[in-house]
Design an enzyme around this catalytic site. Structure first.
Site, PDB file in Angstrom:
ATOM      1  N   SER A  20       0.806  -1.221   0.000  1.00  0.00           N
ATOM      2  CA  SER A  20       0.000   0.000   0.000  1.00  0.00           C
ATOM      3  C   SER A  20       0.837   1.268   0.000  1.00  0.00           C
ATOM      4  O   SER A  20       0.412   2.286  -0.555  1.00  0.00           O
ATOM      5  CB  SER A  20      -0.939  -0.001   1.208  1.00  0.00           C
ATOM      6  OG  SER A  20      -0.217  -0.124   2.417  1.00  0.00           O
ATOM      7  N   ASP A  31      -6.701   7.110   8.476  1.00  0.00           N
ATOM      8  CA  ASP A  31      -6.742   5.773   9.058  1.00  0.00           C
ATOM      9  C   ASP A  31      -5.703   5.577  10.164  1.00  0.00           C
ATOM     10  O   ASP A  31      -5.690   4.551  10.840  1.00  0.00           O
ATOM     11  CB  ASP A  31      -6.604   4.681   7.988  1.00  0.00           C
ATOM     12  CG  ASP A  31      -5.235   4.669   7.296  1.00  0.00           C
ATOM     13  OD1 ASP A  31      -4.298   5.348   7.769  1.00  0.00           O
ATOM     14  OD2 ASP A  31      -5.113   3.980   6.266  1.00  0.00           O
ATOM     15  N   HIS A  73      -1.478   4.696   7.343  1.00  0.00           N
ATOM     16  CA  HIS A  73      -0.750   5.067   6.133  1.00  0.00           C
ATOM     17  C   HIS A  73      -0.332   6.530   6.183  1.00  0.00           C
ATOM     18  O   HIS A  73      -1.010   7.357   6.783  1.00  0.00           O
ATOM     19  CB  HIS A  73      -1.628   4.832   4.897  1.00  0.00           C
ATOM     20  CG  HIS A  73      -1.952   3.399   4.668  1.00  0.00           C
ATOM     21  ND1 HIS A  73      -3.142   2.835   5.079  1.00  0.00           N
ATOM     22  CD2 HIS A  73      -1.241   2.401   4.083  1.00  0.00           C
ATOM     23  CE1 HIS A  73      -3.159   1.549   4.748  1.00  0.00           C
ATOM     24  NE2 HIS A  73      -2.011   1.268   4.149  1.00  0.00           N
TER      25      HIS A  73
END
Length: 361
Positions: free
Chosen positions: A73, A237, A240
């Protein structure tokens, strides 16, 4: 067993097909599984929204530099506000500006990917860009989350780097981030996750450098800034990086990418500066030092014309990321972490001491 020893063992197991998940010291497998499930709920199982932006960067003259991005990611830009603020896009923009030549960027990463999936990504990436000059790999966090055998993870990464080096590409690997800095993960699980993350990062460094690539430690690079301004450095979140966080990480990776492209930087051809905490030492020792020194690069080096000493391959650690927060992150992490204190950085003995003036043990 020190982290350097664990890194050597994991890399060796990867090379020869051994290795297993060590759970000594835990109350049992059931407890481990319960804690992993907690981590998964906190970190999340969703893939996240990728911000991959491929294409041509810069308007310079000459043949375009070719950069391919693989990984998870972070490579895919999850958390960035816009595609051009993903880490690959920022690095491509920087290379174009500094080199005066355009940059072709391709990104085969996938959010949620683990190391064993890298070879599949590589196949897709090479189909789109058959002859990349440099490949950037960001991987490791999901390996920790999924508790993939460390030797399996390292072997997959090593095979990927070996193949790329054989194709003539330079390889820059951003090693596993320190998930012990994810505050929503409760203690004592956070301490366990921190050890897993750091051990994997050290083993990755040994394997990548042995295979001919170079690594940049991501560690808890965003940790100090996250504590001071989490809304700016991390995405909503809490896991990240935000666009600002990706800019910080890209600044650490960019000099290594430039060197891998054969372009000069402030660090090109210079010797390590001991005053800045830089060293020439056995690879395993450099790997363990880099874990606690976010932004540092580890690459192979010869000492007195030899690539190896009694304790293995020689390597150099350069602190190429000059941001003061990142440079201070290593001592802050070791001293201030809520995790169990890490004592793996105890001074080594003088065995196999090199005669090269820039080499240390």
């Amino acid at each position: 067993m020190s982290r350097a020893s664990r890194a050597r063992r994991a890399a060796s197991a990867a090379a020869y097909g051994g290795g297993g998940v060590a759970i000594a010291g835990l109350a049992g497998w059931a407890l481990l599984q319960a804690e992993v499930q907690i981590a998964k709920r906190v970190i999340g199982d969703g893939p996240g929204v990728s911000q991959k932006h491929e294409g041509t960067y810069g308007a310079g003259f000459g043949e375009a530099h070719r950069i391919l991005v693989l990984g998870d990611s972070t490579a895919a830009g999850v958390g960035a506000s816009r595609p051009e603020e993903a880490i690959g896009s920022i690095i491509a923009t920087g290379v174009a500006a500094l080199s005066g030549r355009p940059v072709e960027l391709r990104n085969a990463s996938r959010s949620g990917a683990t190391s064993p999936q890298l070879l599949g990504q590589l196949e897709r990436g090479l189909a789109d860009m058959p002859d990349p000059e440099v490949v950037i790999i960001m991987i490791g966090a999901n390996d920790v989350k999924e508790r993939i055998d460390r030797a399996v993870s390292v072997r997959a990464l090593s095979e990927t780097v070996t193949r790329l080096v054989g194709l003539g590409a330079g390889v820059v690997v951003g090693t596993c981030p320190d998930l012990g800095t994810v505050r929503p993960i409760p203690q004592p699980l956070r301490a366990l996750v921190q050890r897993w993350s750091r051990d994997l990062a050290a083993a990755q460094t040994v394997a990548v450098v042995e295979a001919g690539g170079r690594t940049v430690s991501t560690g808890d690079m965003l940790g100090p800034s996250f504590r001071e301004s989490p809304a700016q450095m991390f995405s909503p979140d809490g896991l990240h990086p935000s666009s600002a966080g990706y800019a910080r990480a890209a600044a650490a990776l960019l000099p290594s990418v430039m060197d891998a492209l054969g372009l000069r930087t402030l660090d090109t051809d210079r010797t390590p500066d001991h005053r800045r905490g830089e060293h020439v030492e056995p690879l395993a020792e450099a790997a363990q030092r880099a874990v606690l020194d976010p932004g540092s690069e580890v690459s192979a080096v010869d000492v007195d014309g030899r690539s190896r000493g009694e304790r293995g391959r020689w390597a150099q650690l350069l602190r190429r990321h000059r941001n003061t927060d990142a440079a201070q992150a290593a001592p802050a992490t070791a001293a201030d972490s809520e995790a169990v204190p890490d004592r793996d950085l105890a001074p080594t003995d003088g065995a196999d001491a090199p005669t090269h003036p820039d080499a240390t043990t």
